[in-house]
Write an enzyme that holds these catalytic residues in place. Sequence first.
Site, PDB file in Angstrom:
ATOM      1  N   GLY A 277      35.050  36.937  42.982  1.00  0.00           N
ATOM      2  CA  GLY A 277      35.849  38.104  42.689  1.00  0.00           C
ATOM      3  C   GLY A 277      35.130  39.336  43.035  1.00  0.00           C
ATOM      4  N   ASN A 278      35.313  40.065  42.498  1.00  0.00           N
ATOM      5  CA  ASN A 278      34.864  40.744  42.521  1.00  0.00           C
ATOM      6  C   ASN A 278      33.741  41.750  41.869  1.00  0.00           C
ATOM      7  OD1 ASN A 278      36.451  43.088  42.416  1.00  0.00           O
ATOM      8  ND2 ASN A 278      37.680  41.860  43.657  1.00  0.00           N
TER       9      ASN A 278
END
Length: 400
Positions: free
Chosen positions: A208-209
């Site tokens: 993810g980020n």
Amino acid sequence: MLEGRKILIGISGSIAAYKIATLTRLFVKAGAQVKVVMTPAAHDFVTPVTLATLSKNPVNTAFVKNNAGEWTNHVELGLWADVFLIAPASANTIAKMAHGICDNLLLATYLSARCPVMFAPAMDLDMLAHTATQKNIAILQGFGNNLIEPNSGELASGLEGKGRMAEPEEIFQCINSFFNKQQLLKGKTVLITAGPTYEHIDPVRFIGNHSSGKMGFAIADAMAAHGAKVILIAGPSSQQAKNTHITRINVTSAAEMFEECLKVYSKTEIAILCAAVADYAPVQVSTSKIKKAGNLLNIELHQTKDILKELGKLKKKKQLLIGFALETDNEEANALKKMKEKNLDFIVLNSLNDKGAGFGFDTNQISILHHNGTKKSFGLKPKKDVAQDIVEQIIQLLHV
Ligand code: CTP
């Protein structure tokens, strides 16, 4: 412009409460429907009978309406309104609104209202200037509530300074221009992507980020405030969409986001893709938790669909397509390249080198690069104001 509009006025305890009688008359004369909710402290400054007479509606002052124990439905009041105006907003009411305190009907209505909220502070100059009040006002603005700035002048205390509630005529103008603005994107359907995507590795892990979704949600709010119908396709995000013109579709992965975008894109006039989509996803998603084994672990990744680029290929002449570029090096050249490759009308560039801009912050600093070669740079601002700048560019493009 106010004909048929539903205006809910929340009055809190301040000497300026008497001015709401004049304001109510102005709204009613302009054809608006007005309902009033008062805090207990407001009764010391203006009577419910005055406001009920002028608004032509019973005034709501308590959770229980009468001796029979009939309940005042704050949820209904909040849903009824096109706009909730809290005027005068005392320091106490502003503080409670900012911190979710709900000990009277006005506050319960505020927490359940889905419509845009405006608030017109009224208090003594030192109370207004106090860091606590200023922070609380900033919190409310962060929620997307609109501040109607107080004026400077003589105050009830006899002191001179900033803290006088805006005059009824000024508040009337603010509400009027708010509804004017609302019309500008009426009839337009807008697709917005926001937040990160999560690409599963196994049942407990993902790639993810750090995107919070704040920028995309702020744009969704700003577009909806101008009357647009918004389809907000959001990756995992704790942000809340409040406006009833926003339909939120939750997705997790880039593939799901792409699929949802494809379903609606042809029905939209404007698309603003601001999600931080993962560029790569695991080739294999393990159905059971991957166990630790050895010093190195290799995960094979494949490229995800570039949603913006795909929509750029499908784009019709009358559709506007807008993208974002978050860059660290050669910012402008990279953004221009993306705009061209993805067939955009304009690209919003933000640089991770600017302090206070990018993931997680409540502020952002952007430049807008148009496909006709023009460039507009803006200073560091709350994301809500950045969203407004972006919406204004779109409105300009639609009206040339
Ligand atoms: N975008 C998208 N789908 C992707 C990747 C990006 O829709 N799979 C969109 C983003 O929402 C943003 C724009 O493309 O509006 C630019 O995203 P960014 O990550 O900066 O650019 P990339 O094209 O992925 O290029 P790079 O990561 O190499 O800088």
